[in-house]
Enzyme design. Structure first.
Site, PDB file in Angstrom:
ATOM      1  CE1 TYR A 159      -6.045  -6.207   4.660  1.00 41.47           C
ATOM      2  CE2 TYR A 159      -7.084  -5.448   2.424  1.00 41.47           C
ATOM      3  CZ  TYR A 159      -6.081  -5.606   3.327  1.00 41.47           C
ATOM      4  OH  TYR A 159      -4.724  -4.981   2.921  1.00 41.47           O
ATOM      5  CE1 TYR A 211       2.824  -4.326   5.510  1.00 40.19           C
ATOM      6  CE2 TYR A 211       3.291  -2.128   5.252  1.00 40.19           C
ATOM      7  CZ  TYR A 211       2.381  -3.044   5.593  1.00 40.19           C
ATOM      8  OH  TYR A 211       1.114  -2.754   6.137  1.00 40.19           O
ATOM      9  CE  LYS A 240      -3.361  -4.556   6.208  1.00 42.42           C
ATOM     10  NZ  LYS A 240      -2.340  -4.495   5.159  1.00 42.42           N
ATOM     11  CB  SER A 270      -1.607  -1.201   6.683  1.00 41.86           C
ATOM     12  OG  SER A 270      -1.911  -1.494   5.388  1.00 41.86           O
ATOM     13  CB  VAL A 275      -1.019   3.194   1.293  1.00 41.47           C
ATOM     14  CG1 VAL A 275      -0.028   2.035   1.126  1.00 41.47           C
ATOM     15  CG2 VAL A 275      -2.283   2.523   1.418  1.00 41.47           C
TER      16      VAL A 275
HETATM   17  O1  DON Z   1      -4.847  -3.524   0.942  1.00 42.12           O
HETATM   18  C1  DON Z   1      -4.217  -2.514   0.576  1.00 42.12           C
HETATM   19  O2  DON Z   1      -3.660  -2.198  -0.271  1.00 42.12           O
HETATM   20  C2  DON Z   1      -4.717  -1.233   1.667  1.00 42.12           C
HETATM   21  N1  DON Z   1      -6.096  -1.201   1.965  1.00 42.12           N
HETATM   22  C3  DON Z   1      -3.636  -1.257   2.779  1.00 42.12           C
HETATM   23  C4  DON Z   1      -2.355  -1.101   2.396  1.00 42.12           C
HETATM   24  C5  DON Z   1      -1.430  -0.320   3.489  1.00 42.12           C
HETATM   25  O3  DON Z   1      -1.798   0.439   4.277  1.00 42.12           O
HETATM   26  C6  DON Z   1      -0.162  -1.010   3.532  1.00 42.12           C
HETATM   27  N2  DON Z   1       0.486  -0.449   4.331  1.00 42.12           N
HETATM   28  N3  DON Z   1       1.518   0.379   4.086  1.00 42.12           N
END
Ligand code: DON
Length: 308
Positions: A192, A244, A70, A67, A262
């Site tokens: 995405y 978040y 993003k 993320s 993540v």
């Molecule tokens: O959409 C997802 O679950 C992952 N590709 C990205 C999630 C993420 O990194 C959220 N951040 N902490």
């Protein structure tokens, strides 16, 4: 700028203060490919806007930035679409998990911000509308704005996530129903998942995000990535929404705009001074790097150097 802080010494101090009790957290296994990473990795890289570098541990090893990317897709979408974008995604903290569905139903398919999954998916929809070859063009933008040609997607990670991205499918379909997704849901999700699969080292992350520390210009390439006003706005959204349901905690303890992923990476910005990236794959209960948060909290406490 003459830097008087010995960050190298501070990194050593911080990391040697970790105790056995700090070896907690779990790596993200919900994307099977991410579950293969060595949980003991720890990398730190800090770059100042006048090109001084301080590194620790596994700072030159590539990892899945997830993320954190993003922020870069938002930057490109803002360049292309400008402020109109904010009609389709907000700038408020969500106070919910990154992949939560609940708020989206109440708020009629308009995500709270561009960093929760729903918001990042809307940004991908905008890019699919505006770009001829979304995946190639997005990657080209990231390579050019960072000045690093070797940055790439990981097909393994993207395809691994695609196979189990049920929640993201739910989010994109819910928003499609509300009219906030204009393209084919599978095409949008594909972009995405590839966005989230981008790999970088801590050093590359600091270079890619340095434009946010220096008014929109990448000091390595001397290129303007975005206007000073938009750099300010991106930093503001990072401060309010980058973590978040832990965004308040990060602002409270660290006092810098930042963004987590993540994969265990965190980037933080001190406008006018530096960008820093930390990578430690074990995550806390909110999906943010446990040690990454601790390193940054200790850094701004020891140096008394935050935006507040
Ligand atoms: O959409 C997802 O679950 C992952 N590709 C990205 C999630 C993420 O990194 C959220 N951040 N902490």
């Amino acid at each position: 700028m003459i830097n008087t802080i010995d960050y190298q010494k501070i990194f050593l101090e911080i990391t040697s203060e970790f105790t056995e009790a700090d070896d907690i957290g779990t790596i993200a296994t919900y994307i099977p490919e991410l579950g293969k990473v060595n949980p003991a990795k720890l990398g730190i890289h800090l770059s100042t806007i006048d090109n001084q570098h301080y590194a620790f541990g596994d700072s030159n090893e590539s990892f899945s930035i997830q993320s954190v990317a993003k922020v870069l897709s938002l930057t490109l979408a803002l360049k292309i679409m400008g402020g109109e974008l904010w009609k389709r995604v907000g700038v408020e903290p969500s106070g919910s998990a990154f992949n939560s569905l609940v708020q989206l139903e109440y708020e009629k398919g308009i995500p709270r911000n561009p960093f929760i999954n729903a918001g990042a998916i809307v940004i991908c929809d905008i890019l699919v509308t505006c770009l001829d070859n979304p995946k190639q063009d997005l990657l080209a933008f990231i390579r050019e704005s960072s000045g690093i040609d070797s940055i790439n997607y990981s097909t393994q990670v993207a395809e691994s996530e695609k196979k189990c991205g049920y929640r993201n499918s739910a989010l994109v379909n819910l928003m499609k129903d509300f009219g906030n997704i204009h393209n084919d849901v599978d095409v949008v999700l594909d972009l995405y998942f590839y966005l989230c699969s981008i790999e970088m080292t801590c050093k590359e992350l600091t270079q890619s995000f340095m434009f946010l520390a220096s008014g929109g210009v990448n000091p390595t390439t001397n290129q303007r990535v975005i206007s000073p006003t938009r750099a300010k706005r991106i930093n503001s959204v990072m401060l309010m929404c980058g973590f978040y349901d832990e965004a308040g905690d990060f602002a409270f303890k660290v006092g810098l705009p930042g963004k987590s992923g993540v994969g265990g990476g965190i980037v933080a910005i001190h406008p006018g001074k530096f960008s820093i990236a930390v990578w430690s794959p074990k995550l806390n209960a909110n999906g943010n790097s446990y040690k990454g948060m601790k390193v940054l909290e200790a850094l701004t406490s020891k140096t008394q150097c935050s935006i507040f």
